[in-house]
Design a protein around this motif. Structure first.
Motif, PDB file in Angstrom:
ATOM      1  N   HIS A  47       0.428  -1.111  -0.082  1.00 50.26           N
ATOM      2  CA  HIS A  47      -0.108  -0.291   0.249  1.00 50.26           C
ATOM      3  C   HIS A  47       0.999   1.285   0.721  1.00 50.26           C
ATOM      4  N   THR A  48       2.399   0.940   0.218  1.00 47.45           N
ATOM      5  CA  THR A  48       2.615   2.690   0.994  1.00 47.45           C
ATOM      6  C   THR A  48       3.925   2.502  -0.558  1.00 47.45           C
ATOM      7  N   ASN A 327      -4.455   0.889   4.616  1.00 48.98           N
ATOM      8  CA  ASN A 327      -5.658   2.125   4.143  1.00 48.98           C
ATOM      9  C   ASN A 327      -6.228   1.296   3.522  1.00 48.98           C
ATOM     10  N   ARG A 330      -7.234   1.112  -2.445  1.00 50.67           N
ATOM     11  CA  ARG A 330      -7.218   1.967  -4.049  1.00 50.67           C
ATOM     12  C   ARG A 330      -7.719   1.939  -5.306  1.00 50.67           C
ATOM     13  N   PHE A 347      -6.806   6.694  -4.300  1.00 46.91           N
ATOM     14  CA  PHE A 347      -7.975   7.221  -3.201  1.00 46.91           C
ATOM     15  C   PHE A 347      -8.526   8.136  -3.565  1.00 46.91           C
ATOM     16  N   LEU A 375      -6.722   6.091   7.456  1.00 44.20           N
ATOM     17  CA  LEU A 375      -6.149   6.862   6.407  1.00 44.20           C
ATOM     18  C   LEU A 375      -7.286   8.374   6.280  1.00 44.20           C
ATOM     19  N   GLY A 404      -2.558   8.848  -0.556  1.00 47.93           N
ATOM     20  CA  GLY A 404      -2.097   7.460   0.936  1.00 47.93           C
ATOM     21  C   GLY A 404      -1.090   8.517   1.818  1.00 47.93           C
TER      22      GLY A 404
END
Length: 734
Positions: A47-48, A327, A330, A347, A375, A404
């Motif tokens: 996610h990052t 999170n 997306r 997002f 988030l 994010g």
């Protein structure tokens, strides 16, 4: 054949495209398994992972524009009739996309070729395990929610197995600085891949421990000889500066010892977190057992099959859970196989994220709500910057797009003045409020955020129309524009609904300010009904509706809010229904159809719910992975349809508020019988529902004592619920 819904899917062939790869994830790490027994590829995501700007590049355009000093002038012009005035509320910057989401690398395992005749790849939704079986060889993987690690196990790999970490995925910049490391340790071989972004000190590192076997180092990995089975543990870290591959390796070796080197032991640690969540809700549409047994790709060719709807409901909950953690999902969930991800894999909070997470409360997935809250609360400082810079106000304004990493509102241009959109904070906080209602306790973080939204409206809502009523100016209705006006306008219906809801909700959380905030909400103008008898998208004279658009922002008061309902506001509900009927599908995007369905369910139009589902299921919106596409014919990988479909089915069958239960408000005609079990209501009861053409039975399991209003097709009545006492309701529809 199965007499009950199948909680998984399968294919007789490997995935030829990354879009068809089976997905696993824990809300941080993601994995995409192709399922080829001789040349397996597993794309790893995290996610990052968003691509940063080069070091030293002016990041002015990554901050909200400083426009507060010009706001009053633009408001004066708009109120005086200058319908294009809002186009001047800009600092002149070009459109700037948020930083794009991208994959990390692929783990590639090459074995000696063999026969594919008995090939079968499977995905088990209850465990998150993707597996491949062929010619006596088995490969299994899952992403652990307990240990935040990708776990792979290969058995009978043949004489030699080549394992490599390969960053060369579609769209990867040729200027990436890439280094490979292979370190032999007493517990196995450690493969490291360190990637630095072009012109940046930032990068990411992938580490894979090939456990318990001897290996020979190679250019990008290692070769394992004469092993009957191989266990791999993989993690990814995004970082600034150098990373310590050996420290990452030690952490993986510690985990290996903890699990005694066992895939099954690691899986056992994961299951209480994943399976417990997944099993809470099930949908059974009495499908044909023979169709339930079909592979996913074959089932997709039968769009009218209840077995397909069952499987997509189950897959949607599985993928939604798997992509939620650090999170929420997306645009692509947690997965992509290409560095050139559509719309930056962001997002998008003016419909897409909101639709994807719509089922979280009712479908008993508090993990998803927690991911959304994570988030929101991380980004509140940036939301404060947006309010100050653009509007000169206290409080918070949410962005319409975020990568994010930052919540600053900098993605906008003339045709998409998203920096002027003020309804986002209310929409993003609504699921957190629903969660509080469902569980009977108020999160102090949600209460604090609501107070900041109310503070923004206190500072922003200062202008009035010619009759002395408050005006929302400027006002934007994502992502439409009025006939006879520009995108930035006045009194968008969504903004009116959001401001009212935010102020009234904040008042319930903060009684010490309730009188002031309720008075401000009451001073807002009512919705307007246009000459077509439809709820107008802009409650301002001369701003006429443009009907052919994928977004339905003006019906925000119907869904997700309860400002407009057939029970409480029948005239407005009729106007909203007229507006829904007049709305075109524009480009047939999946999110547009399913947004339409959610609103139709609130307005008790089961035929329209069924039509919207028909458009998506007949539009070839799903890949063999059962992940979806944005457009028909599997065009543009996108999670909107996959994650939103469960919410549509639930809303059509059950709707609840803190004081009301509506049973079978809009059942789709294609599904005259079935069972929906494990639903959570916002008055704190679990609910199981079974229905047939003749009637329905609902079993309520209250967790608190409460009186509610029960509404069915035959009318309304009061219902007293007692905590811990099941309540059985029998309904007749004929």
């Amino acid at each position: 054949m199965s007499a009950t819904p199948v909680h998984g899917t399968w294919e007789p062939h490997p995935a030829a495209r990354w879009e068809d790869a089976y997905l696993s994830g824990n809300g941080r790490h993601g994995a995409m398994a192709f399922g080829h027994p001789h040349d397996e590829q597993v794309i790893v995501t995290h996610h990052t992972l968003v691509r940063p700007d080069p070091d030293g590049q002016d990041d002015h355009d990554r901050h909200p524009p400083r426009l507060a000093h010009r706001l009053r002038e633009i408001q004066d012009r708009l109120l005086a009739g200058d319908r294009t005035a809002a186009e001047d509320l800009t600092d002149g910057r070009p459109l700037r996309w948020v930083r794009p989401f991208h994959p990390a690398f692929r783990i590639r395992m090459r074995l000696s070729p063999g026969d594919l005749g008995d090939h079968r790849r499977t995905l088990d939704f209850r465990t998150g395990v993707a597996a491949t079986h062929c010619a006596g060889r088995t490969a299994r993987l899952f992403v652990s929610r307990a240990d935040d690690v990708l776990v792979q196990h290969v058995t009978a790999p043949a004489a030699a197995l080549d394992i490599a970490l390969d960053h060369r995925l579609p769209g990867a910049p040729g200027t990436l600085d890439v280094r490979h490391d292979t370190v032999l340790t007493p517990d196995g071989t450690l493969l490291g891949l360190r990637v630095r972004y072009p012109g940046s000190t930032r990068g990411y590192t992938g580490v894979t421990l090939v456990a318990g076997v001897a290996a020979t180092p190679g250019p990008r990995g290692a070769r394992v000889e004469d092993a009957r089975s191989v266990l791999l543990l993989t993690r990814v870290r995004r970082h600034t500066g150098e990373s310590d591959t050996r420290a990452e390796g030690r952490a993986l070796r510690d985990l290996l010892h903890l699990a005694c080197g066992s895939f099954d032991a690691l899986l056992a640690r994961h299951l209480p977190h994943h399976r417990t969540a997944y099993d809470r809700v099930t949908l059974d549409l009495a499908a044909d057992p023979a169709e339930r047994a079909l592979p996913g790709s074959a089932l997709l060719t039968r769009p009218d099959s209840p077995a397909l709807t069952e499987r997509l409901f189950a897959a949607g909950r599985y993928h939604l859970l798997s992509s939620s953690g650090l999170n929420p999902p997306r645009l692509t969930g947690l997965w992509t196989g290409d560095w050139d991800t559509a719309w930056s894999g962001a997002f998008t909070t003016d419909a897409n994220l909101n639709l994807q997470t719509a089922s979280a409360t009712a479908a008993a997935l508090p993990e998803v709500t927690a991911a959304l809250a994570s988030l929101v609360h991380r980004q509140l400082p940036d939301w404060r910057d947006n309010a100050r810079a653009v509007f000169g106000a206290r409080g918070v304004v949410a962005p319409a797009h975020t990568d994010g990493a930052t919540g600053h509102a900098y993605h906008f241009d003339r045709a998409y003045p998203l920096h002027l959109w003020t309804a986002g904070a209310d929409w993003l906080l609504k699921p957190l409020v629903d969660h509080d209602e469902t569980h009977g306790r108020r999160d102090p973080r949600t209460a604090a955020a609501l107070a900041e939204v109310a503070a923004f409206y206190e500072d922003f809502l200062t202008r009035t129309d010619s009759e002395g009523r408050l005006a929302v100016v400027p006002s934007y209705s994502p992502e439409n524009r009025p006939t006879g006006g520009s995108w930035g306008a006045l009194n968008a219906a969504m903004d009116l609904s959001a401001a009212r809801h935010a102020l009234l909700t904040a008042a319930t959380y903060h009684p010490e300010h309730a009188d002031r905030w309720r008075a401000l909400a009451a001073a807002l103008p009512p919705h307007r009904i246009n000459a077509d008898g439809a709820l107008a998208e802009w409650a301002w004279p001369g701003l006429e509706d443009a009907y052919d658009h994928r977004h339905l922002s003006h019906l925000y008061g119907v869904w997700p809010l309860e400002e407009i309902t057939p029970h409480d506001t029948p005239e407005l509900a009729a106007a909203a229904h007229r507006a829904l009927c007049l709305r075109g599908a524009e480009n047939d995007s999946a999110h547009g159809h399913l947004h339409h369905a959610l609103i139709a369910a609130r307005l008790h139009d089961g035929d329209r719910v069924g039509h919207a589902l028909h458009q998506v299921l007949h539009g070839d919106h799903f890949h063999a992975s059962l992940m979806s596409s944005h457009y028909p014919r599997r065009d543009v990988y996108n999670a909107d349809a996959a994650h939103t479909l469960p919410a549509v089915l639930i809303e059509a069958l059950v709707r609840s508020t803190p004081d009301r239960l509506v049973l079978l408000p809009a059942p789709p005609p294609a599904h005259p019988r079935g069972a929906l079990r494990g639903i959570r209501t916002r008055f704190g009861a679990g609910l199981d529902l079974t229905w047939t053409p003749d009637g329905a039975t609902a079993v309520l399991r209250p967790t608190r004592t409460h009186r509610i209003e029960l509404r069915t097709s035959t009318g309304a009545r009061s219902l007293d619920l007692a905590a811990g006492e099941d309540c059985v309701l029998t309904l007749r529809t004929r």
